[in-house]
Design a protein around this motif. Structure first.
Motif, PDB file in Angstrom:
ATOM      1  N   MET A  73       0.840  -1.188   0.000  1.00  0.00           N
ATOM      2  CA  MET A  73       0.000   0.000   0.000  1.00  0.00           C
ATOM      3  C   MET A  73       0.884   1.250   0.000  1.00  0.00           C
ATOM      4  N   THR A 116      -1.717   5.281   3.423  1.00  0.00           N
ATOM      5  CA  THR A 116      -2.555   4.200   3.945  1.00  0.00           C
ATOM      6  C   THR A 116      -1.882   3.508   5.122  1.00  0.00           C
ATOM      7  N   PHE A 151      -3.211   2.314  -3.829  1.00  0.00           N
ATOM      8  CA  PHE A 151      -4.033   3.204  -3.003  1.00  0.00           C
ATOM      9  C   PHE A 151      -5.481   2.827  -3.238  1.00  0.00           C
ATOM     10  N   PHE A 159      -8.559   3.354   2.696  1.00  0.00           N
ATOM     11  CA  PHE A 159      -8.117   4.626   3.269  1.00  0.00           C
ATOM     12  C   PHE A 159      -9.298   5.363   3.905  1.00  0.00           C
ATOM     13  N   HIS A 186     -10.503   3.999   7.290  1.00  0.00           N
ATOM     14  CA  HIS A 186      -9.644   4.399   8.403  1.00  0.00           C
ATOM     15  C   HIS A 186      -9.854   5.861   8.782  1.00  0.00           C
TER      16      HIS A 186
END
Length: 326
Positions: free
Chosen positions: A1, A5, A136, A141, A144
């Motif tokens: 990643m 991230t 990505f 992402f 989170h």
């Protein structure tokens, strides 16, 4: 990643760690664990410093030794031991535990990218790249970021990130099933294919493909479950002639070949009386151009004059890089 991230995953793991009584009962320990998960979540990528040497070294070794089985054992001790210098009253076994979880998760999620890792080194130096998740992924992402925002607004982070990671397991399984569907579609079109390389993109419905049959290489794209073909090339194995053998002794081309599983090559005489050998990775196609390349220029005696491997998005840029290296 990508680095961003891995950073938010470090924060997310610190939130998950609050389910541990040793962490939730002590703000001091919570801070120490946050520092630990942030550093450990990025530690395997510290080999990015290899870029300071040259592209060949970086390409050949990035996600290699630092993502290997010995590294999985060593990084937790290095990170937790180093942070004990700053958090001397912290409970070290807890820092070690969350450092180990963070390092393992970093290497594990990298396996699902197209780039992959040498995660089973030294058992095998083979690159493990499942090609399921883009480097990505906005869902991973964004999940989170959502969890971090809820934490900021007072929602308990432990249960929040436990739910997020539970749901992300199903997201990974769904993405894997989508890739397998693309592979089956490609094999229905080319049942004699020996290899089908599938790369995810940032868009769920779009995948890059390279289909290798015994005689041909097909570059294609799967979009909305329909495969569109772009170019096709005759599949020619690398010849064992003096020019190619001289080119393969170059460190840049050697690095390219150690990393790229599917490519086409060209070999031609130059106006100066020498030779130029070029390899392009067919997995990466951008607006009709293949930006990941390796090129070797030699004189008439097959001495290497200049070479380059890396990402370039125009022929003009490539020529400029070759002149700079010369």
């Amino acid at each position: 990643m990508d680095t961003s991230t891995h950073i938010v995953m470090g924060v997310g793991l610190a939130g998950l760690a609050t389910l541990d009584p040793n962490v939730s009962s002590s703000p001091y320990m919570a801070t120490a664990v946050l520092a630990t998960t942030l550093v450990a979540s990025n530690a395997p990528d510290f080999d990015t410093i290899l870029k300071l040497r040259n592209n060949a070294v970086y390409i050949r070794h990035h996600r290699g030794l630092t993502h290997s089985l010995p590294a999985l054992l060593l990084w937790p001790f290095i990170v937790s031991g180093g942070l004990m210098l700053f958090f001397q009253d912290a409970y070290w076994p807890t820092l070690l535990l969350w450092a180990a979880i963070s390092v393992f998760l970093h290497v594990f999620v990298d396996i699902f990218n197209a780039y992959g890792t040498q995660a089973l080194r030294p058992v095998t130096n083979r690159w493990i790249a499942l090609g399921v998740i883009n480097i990505f992924d906005p869902v991973i992402f964004g999940a989170h970021i959502a969890g971090i925002l809820l934490w900021i607004f007072g929602v308990p982070p432990g249960p929040t990130f436990a739910v997020i990671y539970f749901l992300l397991i199903f997201y990974y399984l769904w993405r894997y099933s989508q890739k397998q569907q693309v592979v089956r579609q490609a094999r229905n079109i080319h049942p004699t294919a020996s290899h089908i390389f599938v790369l995810p993109t940032i868009r769920w419905h779009k995948w890059h493909l390279v289909i290798r049959t015994p005689d041909m290489l097909y570059v294609a794209q799967s979009k909305n479950r329909v495969i569109h073909f772009f170019e096709s090339y005759t599949f020619d194995p690398i010849p064992n002639d003096p020019v190619m053998q001289a080119a393969r002794s170059d460190k840049n081309l050697a690095a390219f070949l150690s990393f790229s599983p599917t490519y086409r090559w060209e070999m031609e005489a130059t106006d100066e009386g020498g030779y130029e050998v070029r390899f392009v990775d067919l997995r990466y196609r951008s607006n009709g151009y293949y930006p990941f390349v390796a090129i070797v220029k030699m004189d008439a005696q097959m001495n290497i004059v200049t070479s380059y491997t890396g990402w370039v998005y125009s022929e003009e840029t490539l020529r400029k890089k070759l002149k700079i290296i010369t």
